[in-house]
Design an enzyme around this catalytic site. Structure first.
Site, PDB file in Angstrom:
ATOM      1  CB  ALA A  66      75.268  66.275 102.947  1.00 30.99           C
ATOM      2  CD  GLN A 212      79.632  60.152  93.774  1.00 34.97           C
ATOM      3  OE1 GLN A 212      79.317  59.211  93.040  1.00 34.97           O
ATOM      4  NE2 GLN A 212      79.014  61.316  93.720  1.00 34.97           N
ATOM      5  CG  ASP A 253      73.089  64.269  99.774  1.00 29.99           C
ATOM      6  OD1 ASP A 253      73.078  63.023  99.632  1.00 29.99           O
ATOM      7  OD2 ASP A 253      74.099  64.966  99.587  1.00 29.99           O
ATOM      8  CG  ASN A 263      72.192  58.978 100.169  1.00 34.94           C
ATOM      9  OD1 ASN A 263      72.961  59.881 100.477  1.00 34.94           O
ATOM     10  ND2 ASN A 263      72.622  57.744  99.976  1.00 34.94           N
TER      11      ASN A 263
HETATM   12  O1  MRU Z   1      76.963  64.058  94.935  1.00 34.64           O
HETATM   13  P1  MRU Z   1      77.677  63.776  96.234  1.00 34.64           P
HETATM   14  O2  MRU Z   1      78.890  62.932  96.069  1.00 34.64           O
HETATM   15  O3  MRU Z   1      77.948  65.047  97.022  1.00 34.64           O
HETATM   16  O4  MRU Z   1      76.615  62.938  97.047  1.00 34.64           O
HETATM   17  C1  MRU Z   1      76.928  62.503  98.340  1.00 34.64           C
HETATM   18  C2  MRU Z   1      75.956  61.580  98.908  1.00 34.64           C
HETATM   19  O5  MRU Z   1      74.904  61.323  98.376  1.00 34.64           O
HETATM   20  C3  MRU Z   1      76.266  61.066 100.255  1.00 34.64           C
HETATM   21  O6  MRU Z   1      75.824  59.765 100.406  1.00 34.64           O
HETATM   22  C4  MRU Z   1      75.574  61.999 101.243  1.00 34.64           C
HETATM   23  O7  MRU Z   1      76.015  63.322 101.068  1.00 34.64           O
HETATM   24  C5  MRU Z   1      75.773  61.623 102.614  1.00 34.64           C
HETATM   25  S1  MRU Z   1      77.374  62.043 103.110  1.00 34.64           S
HETATM   26  C6  MRU Z   1      77.627  61.775 104.732  1.00 34.64           C
END
Ligand code: MRU
Length: 374
Positions: A66, A212, A253, A263
């Site tokens: 995010a 991830q 997010d 999230n």
């Molecule tokens: O789909 P992504 O990889 O962008 O999702 C990211 C997440 O869900 C993270 O946990 C979230 O953005 C927090 S990042 C500090």
């Protein structure tokens, strides 16, 4: 890793980690990012020098997380204004960048902030002002995460005082330095704890379908020498039931005004398991992740991605080549919701730059009153 140092990262709060998700060389009219689609198998840096490339990098998840997509969006707007600084150019670029990913509110927040900054300016000054504002967004992100880290570190120290051995933290997805401009959100307390010699161990769930956790969070821990163990997403509840987890720390997010936290998909399941096993779960929420306009999580737009991501797994084969293999019968239908919403009632609190607060409307409004002014 010999990464260039951006002036925007260099304050007293700088993350000493050996990599940076985003760098702007002093004075450059471009940014460099790590291509997160090929980590941990290769560290590839990509230069983004126009707005279309910025939008594509967010859409294709070359960059993700995010706060990071907010920062790249802000630079994308600066790049667009360098080409066309008219009101129409600004509106078009804002809309194109905003449409890249729907869930993380940091993107819209950063785009709106840059637009507000440049709107009243003569056209000739707009691009320069946008670059400066984007730089400020980056510097602030590093600062906010460092503050979150300090508050979370106090929590980890308290746990450590009451038990022998390392503090066992569970996380999901990647809320690390790769998802931000430095430190990460949920990882900031861990990186600080590890740096000061507090024994910490991170349980990392792989985070299907895009992995991830396995690809990014495990890589970050390796880069920083922090003890960690990877586990399959399905094992979260079992690990908690066994007493192997002291605390769950995740990112977000978008957090609604009542503390409901959106999230990566699978976070809600962790929260249910944490509640059943009396494991405290905290969501790290820098203020740009708060969406004061949404009364509850029910209003958060959930990104729905291609089912192909669920039907396949990508990685490096025995010959060192990146490859993708199919894991289900041809023609299988798959759904792929990228995020879920954890109800505030399941959370022990929100880790913010202004301290640890309860996940409820009153506490949030008290901590961030300026976000609720109309
Ligand atoms: O789909 P992504 O990889 O962008 O999702 C990211 C997440 O869900 C993270 O946990 C979230 O953005 C927090 S990042 C500090």
């Amino acid at each position: 890793m010999n990464f260039p140092t951006a002036t925007t990262h260099d304050g007293p709060d700088a993350d000493p980690g050996p990599y940076r998700a985003l760098v702007r060389r002093p004075g450059a009219q471009s940014i460099e990012v790590i291509d997160q689609r090929v980590l941990p198998h290769a560290v590839v840096r990509v230069t983004i020098a126009d707005v279309d490339a910025a939008a594509l990098a967010i859409r294709k998840m070359t960059v993700r997380g995010a706060p990071l997509i907010g920062a790249v969006g802000a630079y994308g707007l600066a790049l667009a204004l360098g080409r066309d600084a008219s009101d129409e150019g600004l509106a078009q670029a804002h809309a194109a960048l905003d449409a890249t990913r729907p869930t993380a509110v940091n993107l819209r927040w950063a785009l709106d902030r840059v637009r507000r900054t440049v709107f009243g300016l003569p056209h000739a000054e707009r691009a320069g002002a946008a670059w400066q504002e984007a730089d400020r967004i980056v510097a602030e992100d590093v600062h906010l995460n460092r503050r979150i880290g300090a508050h979370g570190l106090a929590l980890l120290r308290t746990i450590a005082m009451h038990k022998p051995g390392p503090v066992n933290v569970m996380t999901h997805c990647n809320a690390g330095a790769l998802a931000t401009c430095g430190w990460g959100t949920a990882t900031a307390p861990l990186f600080l704890a590890h740096a000061e010699g507090l024994p910490v161990h991170l349980w990392i769930s792989e985070t299907r379908p895009r992995l991830q956790g396995a690809n990014l969070t495990a890589w970050e821990c390796g880069q920083r020498g922090m003890p960690h163990t990877l586990f399959s997403d399905a094992a979260s509840a079992f690990l908690m039931q066994r007493g192997d987890v002291d605390i769950v720390l995740v990112g977000a997010d978008r957090v609604a005004a009542n503390g409901d936290a959106c999230n990566k998909i699978g976070t809600y399941a962790k929260a249910l398991a944490a509640a059943d096993n009396h494991v405290p779960m905290y969501v790290a929420m820098p203020s740009p992740t708060l969406d004061p306009a949404l009364p509850s999580g029910a209003h958060i737009p959930i990104e729905s991605r291609s089912g192909d991501e669920v039907l396949s797994v990508s990685g490096r084969d025995a010959y060192g080549q990146m490859t993708t293999v199919q894991i289900a019968p041809a023609g299988t239908r798959a759904v792929n919701f990228a995020f879920d919403v954890t109800p505030a009632r399941l959370l022990a609190g929100l880790l913010t730059e202004r301290g640890i607060i309860s996940a409820d409307a009153e506490a949030i409004a008290r901590a961030f009153p300026e976000r609720f002014l109309r």
